[in-house]
Motif scaffolding. Structure first.
Motif, PDB file in Angstrom:
ATOM      1  N   SER A 257      -1.714   1.899  14.913  1.00  0.00           N
ATOM      2  CA  SER A 257      -0.800   1.584  13.813  1.00  0.00           C
ATOM      3  C   SER A 257      -1.564   1.246  12.540  1.00  0.00           C
ATOM      4  O   SER A 257      -1.165   1.650  11.441  1.00  0.00           O
ATOM      5  CB  SER A 257       0.105   0.407  14.204  1.00  0.00           C
ATOM      6  OG  SER A 257       0.934   0.751  15.290  1.00  0.00           O
ATOM      7  N   ILE A 258      -2.659   0.517  12.696  1.00  0.00           N
ATOM      8  CA  ILE A 258      -3.475   0.190  11.521  1.00  0.00           C
ATOM      9  C   ILE A 258      -4.095   1.449  10.943  1.00  0.00           C
ATOM     10  O   ILE A 258      -4.098   1.657   9.719  1.00  0.00           O
ATOM     11  CB  ILE A 258      -4.566  -0.832  11.896  1.00  0.00           C
ATOM     12  CG1 ILE A 258      -3.936  -2.171  12.272  1.00  0.00           C
ATOM     13  CG2 ILE A 258      -5.542  -1.018  10.745  1.00  0.00           C
ATOM     14  CD1 ILE A 258      -4.939  -3.205  12.753  1.00  0.00           C
ATOM     15  N   TYR A 261      -1.582   3.388   9.070  1.00  0.00           N
ATOM     16  CA  TYR A 261      -1.216   2.678   7.837  1.00  0.00           C
ATOM     17  C   TYR A 261      -2.253   2.916   6.739  1.00  0.00           C
ATOM     18  O   TYR A 261      -1.898   3.200   5.591  1.00  0.00           O
ATOM     19  CB  TYR A 261      -1.087   1.186   8.136  1.00  0.00           C
ATOM     20  CG  TYR A 261      -0.689   0.340   6.954  1.00  0.00           C
ATOM     21  CD1 TYR A 261       0.647   0.143   6.634  1.00  0.00           C
ATOM     22  CD2 TYR A 261      -1.650  -0.265   6.147  1.00  0.00           C
ATOM     23  CE1 TYR A 261       1.023  -0.644   5.551  1.00  0.00           C
ATOM     24  CE2 TYR A 261      -1.292  -1.052   5.059  1.00  0.00           C
ATOM     25  CZ  TYR A 261       0.037  -1.232   4.766  1.00  0.00           C
ATOM     26  OH  TYR A 261       0.401  -2.012   3.686  1.00  0.00           O
ATOM     27  N   LYS A 264      -2.220   6.387   5.239  1.00  0.00           N
ATOM     28  CA  LYS A 264      -1.096   6.570   4.322  1.00  0.00           C
ATOM     29  C   LYS A 264      -1.345   5.900   2.974  1.00  0.00           C
ATOM     30  O   LYS A 264      -1.044   6.473   1.915  1.00  0.00           O
ATOM     31  CB  LYS A 264       0.179   6.017   4.949  1.00  0.00           C
ATOM     32  CG  LYS A 264       1.411   6.153   4.072  1.00  0.00           C
ATOM     33  CD  LYS A 264       2.653   5.620   4.773  1.00  0.00           C
ATOM     34  CE  LYS A 264       3.890   5.751   3.892  1.00  0.00           C
ATOM     35  NZ  LYS A 264       5.107   5.227   4.582  1.00  0.00           N
ATOM     36  N   HIS A 265      -1.921   4.678   3.003  1.00  0.00           N
ATOM     37  CA  HIS A 265      -2.054   3.896   1.781  1.00  0.00           C
ATOM     38  C   HIS A 265      -3.447   3.957   1.162  1.00  0.00           C
ATOM     39  O   HIS A 265      -3.599   3.671  -0.030  1.00  0.00           O
ATOM     40  CB  HIS A 265      -1.686   2.434   2.059  1.00  0.00           C
ATOM     41  CG  HIS A 265      -0.268   2.245   2.485  1.00  0.00           C
ATOM     42  ND1 HIS A 265       0.787   2.197   1.591  1.00  0.00           N
ATOM     43  CD2 HIS A 265       0.294   2.095   3.712  1.00  0.00           C
ATOM     44  CE1 HIS A 265       1.917   2.026   2.237  1.00  0.00           C
ATOM     45  NE2 HIS A 265       1.649   1.954   3.530  1.00  0.00           N
ATOM     46  N   PHE A 278       4.628  -4.831  10.704  1.00  0.00           N
ATOM     47  CA  PHE A 278       4.492  -3.691  11.609  1.00  0.00           C
ATOM     48  C   PHE A 278       3.467  -3.963  12.703  1.00  0.00           C
ATOM     49  O   PHE A 278       3.569  -3.446  13.815  1.00  0.00           O
ATOM     50  CB  PHE A 278       4.104  -2.422  10.818  1.00  0.00           C
ATOM     51  CG  PHE A 278       2.652  -2.328  10.441  1.00  0.00           C
ATOM     52  CD1 PHE A 278       1.721  -1.765  11.290  1.00  0.00           C
ATOM     53  CD2 PHE A 278       2.212  -2.812   9.212  1.00  0.00           C
ATOM     54  CE1 PHE A 278       0.384  -1.678  10.935  1.00  0.00           C
ATOM     55  CE2 PHE A 278       0.890  -2.724   8.841  1.00  0.00           C
ATOM     56  CZ  PHE A 278      -0.028  -2.156   9.702  1.00  0.00           C
TER      57      PHE A 278
END
Length: 293
Positions: A257-258, A261, A264-265, A278
């Motif tokens: 998940s990290i 993330y 994406k960012h 999240f």
């Protein structure tokens, strides 16, 4: 014991022991039987005296963990793989292999213990033993652009996060290079902090089985990964004991998940303790904490 057509437990137990007399790894199987009986007894007592029903998957997970903890505490140099898929460890002392397992390597003055973890159908993240920290690492990579990101989470024996970090905007030639960078960055982050002080063991988990096999010297190191792996091995000297373990993707959701993330960012991100929403909910579920954001 009904399956053995006996009414007395002791009589049934003697039949089980006799049946396993000439079976390879009989002692290991008996260990699992004993802990299985004990877990059934505990679940029965919880139901009778407390009115608490234990889910079968939870009971089996606890059964497996207790066997593993017993074998670790017994400080035995070799365990086979039994009916529950328990791990076979290698312990390397003075550069000489002891036992018949695979994957143990020694660097510097520290012992690095390689562990091959078999998937046994329990797709749950497992807390490490007391005094042990667990570092989960993962990467996200876009084949079309080569862009990727890496993420890692360090937790203690209670499942509480000590640090969580991620880096996006990186470029990699393929997915396994990104996975190797995740472990390298994760170890750098742990070494650069003081959270691991006092711990006797560090478990590093990744869902890249090929990479874990290379780190445990079970397969030849890919030339393109030599720099990554040499850096990783060098950093293991800081810790008394390090174990590199494969884990299924479902047990590595936090690090994944990290990684997703930060891809994406973009940029660098770091969280201590609670972390963002999240991530918090995944960590809480892994630690069997009922609180959700």
């Amino acid at each position: 014991m009904a399956a053995l057509d006996v009414q007395d437990f002791l009589e049934g137990w003697k039949l089980v022991v006799k049946h396993l007399e000439n079976v390879e790894d009989a002692d290991l199987i008996l260990q699992q039987v004993v802990f299985g009986f004990w877990r059934i007894w505990k679940c029965r007592n919880d139901l009778v005296f407390k009115g608490v029903t234990t889910e079968p998957r939870v009971a089996v997970e606890l059964w497996h963990r207790h066997v593993e903890e017993f074998r670790t505490a017994s400080d035995t140099s070799e365990w086979g793989t039994g009916a529950l898929g328990s791990d076979r460890w290698d312990r390397v002392r003075g550069g000489r292999r002891v036992g018949s397992g695979e994957g143990g390597v020694r660097h510097g003055d520290g012992i690095v213990v390689g562990e091959r973890r078999e998937e046994v159908g329990l797709l749950l993240w497992q807390k490490p033993l007391f005094g042990t920290l667990k570092l989960n690492c993962d990467a996200a990579w876009k084949k079309a652009t080569g862009e990727g990101g890496v993420g890692w989470v360090l937790r203690d024996f209670a499942g509480l996060p000590l640090l969580a970090r991620g880096m996006g905007g990186e470029r990699f030639g393929d997915a396994i290079m990104a996975e190797a960078e995740a472990i390298r960055r994760g170890l750098e982050s742990v070494v650069g902090s003081e959270v691991w002080a006092g711990s006797t063991c560090l478990v590093v988990e990744s869902d890249s089985k090929g990479l874990i096999n290379m780190l445990n010297k079970e397969t030849t190191v890919d030339v393109k990964l030599e720099v990554y792996i040499q850096d990783i091995w060098r950093m293991t000297c800081v810790f008394p004991v390090v174990r590199f373990c494969f884990t299924p993707r479902q047990c590595n959701r936090d690090a994944h998940s990290i990684a997703a993330y930060v891809v994406k960012h973009g940029g660098r991100f770091g969280w201590d303790e609670l972390g963002p929403e999240f991530l918090f909910n995944i960590l809480a579920e892994d630690a069997n904490v009922m609180v959700r954001l």
